[in-house]
Design an enzyme around this catalytic site. Sequence first.
Site, PDB file in Angstrom:
ATOM      1  CG  ASP A 138      -3.629  32.947  12.418  1.00  0.00           C
ATOM      2  OD1 ASP A 138      -2.535  32.874  11.860  1.00  0.00           O
ATOM      3  OD2 ASP A 138      -3.698  33.442  13.594  1.00  0.00           O
ATOM      4  CG  HIS A 181      -8.892  34.892  18.658  1.00  0.00           C
ATOM      5  ND1 HIS A 181      -7.570  35.312  18.972  1.00  0.00           N
ATOM      6  CD2 HIS A 181      -8.299  33.817  17.654  1.00  0.00           C
ATOM      7  CE1 HIS A 181      -6.758  34.449  18.641  1.00  0.00           C
ATOM      8  NE2 HIS A 181      -6.962  33.690  17.941  1.00  0.00           N
ATOM      9  CD  GLN A 249      -7.124  34.667  14.135  1.00  0.00           C
ATOM     10  OE1 GLN A 249      -6.142  35.703  13.765  1.00  0.00           O
ATOM     11  NE2 GLN A 249      -6.457  33.576  14.290  1.00  0.00           N
ATOM     12  NE  ARG A 279       1.221  26.754  21.213  1.00  0.00           N
ATOM     13  CZ  ARG A 279       0.844  27.777  20.666  1.00  0.00           C
ATOM     14  NH1 ARG A 279      -0.498  27.985  20.355  1.00  0.00           N
ATOM     15  NH2 ARG A 279       1.543  28.654  20.081  1.00  0.00           N
ATOM     16  CG  ASP A 281      -3.261  30.581  20.339  1.00  0.00           C
ATOM     17  OD1 ASP A 281      -1.979  30.696  20.155  1.00  0.00           O
ATOM     18  OD2 ASP A 281      -4.098  31.449  19.794  1.00  0.00           O
ATOM     19  CD  GLU A 323       1.424  31.537  21.793  1.00  0.00           C
ATOM     20  OE1 GLU A 323       2.195  31.984  21.007  1.00  0.00           O
ATOM     21  OE2 GLU A 323       0.126  31.989  22.031  1.00  0.00           O
ATOM     22  CG  ASP A 393       3.447  31.975  16.170  1.00  0.00           C
ATOM     23  OD1 ASP A 393       2.862  31.796  14.931  1.00  0.00           O
ATOM     24  OD2 ASP A 393       2.890  31.710  17.225  1.00  0.00           O
TER      25      ASP A 393
HETATM   26  C1  GLC Z   1      -0.614  32.326  18.678  1.00  0.00           C
HETATM   27  C2  GLC Z   1      -0.139  31.395  17.593  1.00  0.00           C
HETATM   28  C3  GLC Z   1      -0.106  32.151  16.210  1.00  0.00           C
HETATM   29  C4  GLC Z   1      -1.458  32.859  15.998  1.00  0.00           C
HETATM   30  C5  GLC Z   1      -2.050  33.758  17.197  1.00  0.00           C
HETATM   31  C6  GLC Z   1      -3.297  34.177  16.877  1.00  0.00           C
HETATM   32  O1  GLC Z   1       0.339  33.409  18.878  1.00  0.00           O
HETATM   33  O2  GLC Z   1       0.983  30.683  17.911  1.00  0.00           O
HETATM   34  O3  GLC Z   1       0.327  31.208  15.289  1.00  0.00           O
HETATM   35  O4  GLC Z   1      -1.392  33.674  14.818  1.00  0.00           O
HETATM   36  O5  GLC Z   1      -1.924  33.106  18.378  1.00  0.00           O
HETATM   37  O6  GLC Z   1      -4.098  32.913  17.125  1.00  0.00           O
END
Ligand code: GLC
Length: 646
Positions: A138, A181, A249, A279, A281, A323, A393
């Site tokens: 990912d 995760h 994940q 950041r 996530d 995020e 994204d």
């Molecule tokens: C966040 C990331 C994205 C990813 C998701 C799962 O949103 O920006 O790219 O798929 O997390 O980790």
Amino acid sequence: MIEPGAAELTDPNTTLYRGDNTIVDIEYVWASHQIEIRQIYDTLYNDHPYQTACWHLLYQSISKAFSSRAAALNKKDKLKAQSKGWHLSNNLAGISLYVDRFNKDIKGICSKLDYLQHLGINVLHLMPIFQSPPAESDGGYAVSDFRKVDPRFGTSADLELLIEEMNKRGMYLMLDIVLNHTSHHHEWALKAKKGESKYQEYYYMYEDRTIPDKMDQTMPEIFPESSPGSFTYIKECNQWVMTVFHSYQWDLNFKNPRVLVEMLDHILYYANLGVDILRIDAPAFIWKEIGTNCQNLPQAHEILRLIKHCVQIATPGMTLLGEAIVAPKEIMKYFGEGAYSARECDFAYNATLMALQWDALATGKTQIMRNAQLQLSSKPLGASWISYTRCHDDIGLGFSDEDISKSGFDPYLHRKFLQEYYAGSYADSPAAGALFSVNPRTNDARISGTLASLCGLEKAFNANDTIAIQRSIDKILLMQAHSFFIGGLPMLFYGDEVGYTNDYGYLADLSKSYDNRWMHRPVIDWLKNDRIHKIGTIESNLYYGTRHLLSIRQKFTSFADLNNIIWLPNENIHLSAYLRYEQDQKIFCLFNFSAHALYLSWYIFKEHAEEGEVLFDHWGGEAMVIGPDQEWFKISAYGMMIAEVK
Ligand code: GLC
């Protein structure tokens, strides 16, 4: 591995000289903060069997990070503290990039710092660089080792050298912590698969489908096409594990305080590497409760507050970016509410504005974007947006139905139009994107595609249509400028500075073909980027246009993010117009989102500028005297004006 109970309360090695040569003792700092932290901690973990042991571990982690912070970082922390909001400054401009796709590896990134600085970039966001299985990655957001730099990108030593070089140049580093995760190849997941109950407790694991079935009823699917449902069967241990994103994940269970302590330790480790912006996530997902949508729950905010507190004690120079790509009113909460206002995340993505810019570009009208501003302007002082037009994204049309209705549109049909427009299926649409994660049950879909392709460059270039090419360049610069000047740290996405169009190569790669977000994650061809040196090329026009915009931003303190924005009278539905100010400095920012020139009266400036004052447009390089109301001035199709009152 940290074991609850193995902790010692005090660490003898915690007295140190901070950047200003004063002696600070961790026990002293801790004493003044621990009550507040403990309160949050107990709200989350009251009566948990590991409550006390993990509390000690949490302290140990903070104490260790505090005492091992390098002198240079302590000094930098102090400079940041003295600057009273370094992260709000108009001098900052960032770029997100994949190390390998940008220039092979970390060493390769180091060799391109000149290129980035010349563009006006001083914040570097390296997309996930820690170990992740190549076939189930990912894009690095499935981490199998939080401490090991992925060998594909280089070594820890390479990272240290890059950070050293960036520090010399006065640049800042942003990295991710993937909090929600781990990869199913992470050591914890491997042990859980083997049946070790300690590690099964790190995840949400169930022996049968009873709870998963219940939870699936209320949990929205994130990747309905490639990873339907939110649970995956693990045959090795005959259990169901929660996998909100991809099946590889595994969601961490923050209801277990061991998980919190372990992840906090990684966060502080990153801080001591020299990360300036962390950041976080997907923070919206970190707490789950049966019967809810398992997003934005109050406990997720408690965890973020706790992390912020601990970072502030041990490694205060590192800011946090949440995020949270969620509904507008939910995004705001990540800045903290009530007593925690501006004390949760220092940054959040302005995903609402980003999506609404795309709305304005497709419709040629700015009302919905303006409707949303009231809510967006309630951001607390001291916190900042990350403003952007594209990232790695998809684009989610997550703005509110209410704002769409207020503008006289039907929310469902309006979103459908936007999806078709950007997927390129709407008649005469210049855009070439694709729908991402279509949910057949709800018809919900997001949008993939590069900035350039969505702005029409791909189709225009293929048709060899020079007028359409110029139009798409104007659109790209308009979209960038609108987000650069509105407030917040502009975060570019690599490749957009020279107009990369979609890359369909991902379709031939089985590890990527199920995820069309890869179409907008280019592999940089440095021969193409070298064309910035050739006047008149698309690359040169975009690179130098972007550079010019960033240089204007850096020139005026009015563009620092101090909630110093006033929306100008709504003269025209195609126009977005705001004033940025700081003390006596006033900069008028006007953007035309339509395909026709706009003729505006000087009235728009009247309230904020004296009659007869001169406006200098820093974008067009033109000086103008503000005329009486009956006079008009013109903004060309997809044009703009960034004008200073002199
Ligand atoms: C966040 C990331 C994205 C990813 C998701 C799962 O949103 O920006 O790219 O798929 O997390 O980790």
